[in-house]
Design a protein around this motif. Structure first.
Motif, PDB file in Angstrom:
ATOM      1  N   SER A  67      82.753 -18.822  20.622  1.00  0.00           N
ATOM      2  CA  SER A  67      82.168 -19.708  21.631  1.00  0.00           C
ATOM      3  C   SER A  67      80.870 -20.323  21.128  1.00  0.00           C
ATOM      4  N   LEU A  87      77.865 -17.026  29.713  1.00  0.00           N
ATOM      5  CA  LEU A  87      78.842 -16.013  29.334  1.00  0.00           C
ATOM      6  C   LEU A  87      78.165 -14.770  28.767  1.00  0.00           C
ATOM      7  N   LEU A 284      82.510 -24.517  24.599  1.00  0.00           N
ATOM      8  CA  LEU A 284      82.785 -24.260  26.018  1.00  0.00           C
ATOM      9  C   LEU A 284      82.529 -25.509  26.851  1.00  0.00           C
ATOM     10  N   ASP A 355      86.210 -17.580  29.826  1.00  0.00           N
ATOM     11  CA  ASP A 355      84.842 -17.852  30.272  1.00  0.00           C
ATOM     12  C   ASP A 355      84.566 -17.024  31.524  1.00  0.00           C
TER      13      ASP A 355
END
Length: 409
Positions: A67, A87, A284, A355
């Motif tokens: 990510s 996250l 993301l 996520d």
């Protein structure tokens, strides 16, 4: 309180128009503030940073790597880095809460209570303004009129609440009256959302969970027979109504293309990608492609976190499912199987496994149910019996028996 704040954070900021218009920036401020508060409270009650080993949270921590790598390229803008920070806070809060994961149903009750409060707000919005709660833009399906919630979200919350409450009832952890207060209104809301994925996930998940208890629980066998009988009656007596509810006024072509999702999926898979994008994704984002929602967890992970993300997310589901299958029959195992199977089914038409989302909260509850109970500390050995230490008794203790008899005589 921490679990309620995590639920609030994962409600999202997009959806139907509410009775009182709420700026999206305000909603994002509330949800992100809830996550920060959840992390701070979890840290306050766990200052010594005591955590339990958890393959689920460890794999989520590893998911941060692709990510961050993909988000640093800024293909999705600076918002990708913000979502990475979100996250990271989410995973950090789960690490802090893992101290209390002991294989019991404590977090199941927290989960039911928090999402039932969300459903209560949906019901309140429908009572206050039925037109806003079932707008024409969503085909008359139930939405959140007080907080912007979409029909699939409400259906998901209702299905999870119903499934877990039914399992607690079968396991003897709640009474019928309390279960009815939760299950009946939740099922009505589920029907009003016309959410096929949530309904299918509910029935399949309950079938697997109750099936795991059939050999060891008479209550599970009775409920299974009762459920099969009710399903047969509904199929025979209400076939036309069920078909109308399932079709939602859509054509056969629309259903075959999964309400247009298949077109987005084909375009996403056909888009050219570099080697880095294939391995780590584009960063993301908001789980959309070309301005349209992806609505598939695996393709959303592939798009944003690449093949590395898919491997890690698949490992999460496989590890949780494998551990659940290896455990002996119990209520905790049944609840975990329900949550895992529901998330696996919903992942085909809903995004969120890669996520911070309700689906990760569902799997976190499953991980808490599958945690090994903490062993009780060994009992301290009993202290040896010693004679009293007063001078008189000590002297009497060392006097021979024949001398004591002579003295008494």
């Amino acid at each position: 309180m921490v679990w309620g704040l995590l639920v609030l954070n994962t409600l999202g900021s997009t959806g139907a128009e509410t009775i009182i218009p709420l700026p999206r920036s305000l909603i994002q401020m509330v949800t992100m503030g809830a996550l920060v508060a959840a992390f701070a409270l979890a840290l306050a009650v766990n200052l010594r940073l005591r955590i339990r080993a958890s393959a689920f949270v460890f794999l989520l921590t590893l998911l941060l790597v692709p990510s961050v790598i993909s988000s640093l390229q800024l293909e999705s803008g600076f918002g990708a880095l913000f979502r990475c920070a979100r996250l990271a806070l989410f995973v950090g809060t789960l690490w802090l809460l893992s101290r209390w994961w002991d294989g019991g149903t404590t977090f199941v009750r927290h989960h039911i209570r928090m999402y039932f409060l969300v459903l209560a707000s949906v019901a309140a919005g429908a009572v206050v303004s039925p037109g806003a709660a079932m707008p024409d833009v969503y085909g008359g399906r139930l939405v959140g009129a007080l907080w912007p919630l979409t029909p699939p979200q409400i259906g998901q919350y209702a299905a999870v609440v119903i499934g877990l409450t039914v399992l607690l009832l079968i396991g003897g952890r709640t009474d019928r009256r309390s279960a009815a207060v939760v299950v009946v209104p939740s099922f009505v809301l589920l029907l009003l959302t016309h959410t096929r994925t949530a309904t299918l996930g509910l029935f399949v998940g309950l079938a697997l969970a109750i099936g795991s208890l059939v050999l060891t629980s008479a209550a599970a066998r009775r409920f299974f027979v009762w459920a099969v009988a009710c399903a047969a009656v509904a199929a025979l007596g209400f076939a036309s109504a069920l078909q109308t509810w399932f079709l939602r006024g859509q054509s056969q072509e629309n259903i075959t293309s999964l309400t247009g999702r298949a077109k987005v999926w084909d375009a996403l898979l056909a888009a050219p990608r570099t080697t880095s994008e294939r391995l780590f994704g584009t960063g993301l984002g908001d789980k959309s492609f070309g301005g349209l929602p992806i609505d598939n967890s695996w393709l959303a992970v592939y798009h944003e976190q690449g093949l590395t993300g898919i491997v890690l997310v698949a490992a999460i589901v496989v590890v949780l499912g494998g551990v659940a299958l290896l455990r002996p029959p119990s209520l905790s195992r049944a609840c975990a199987l329900f949550l895992i199977s529901y998330c696996a089914i919903a992942s085909y038409t809903e995004a969120g496994l890669g996520d911070a989302s309700p689906y990760l909260l569902h799997l976190a509850v499953a991980a808490s149910l599958l945690a090994t109970p903490v062993a009780a500390p060994p009992l301290a050995p009993l202290a040896p019996l010693t004679p009293p230490s007063t001078p008189e008794v000590r002297r009497h203790h060392h006097v021979p028996r024949w001398a004591r008899r002579a003295e008494m005589t």
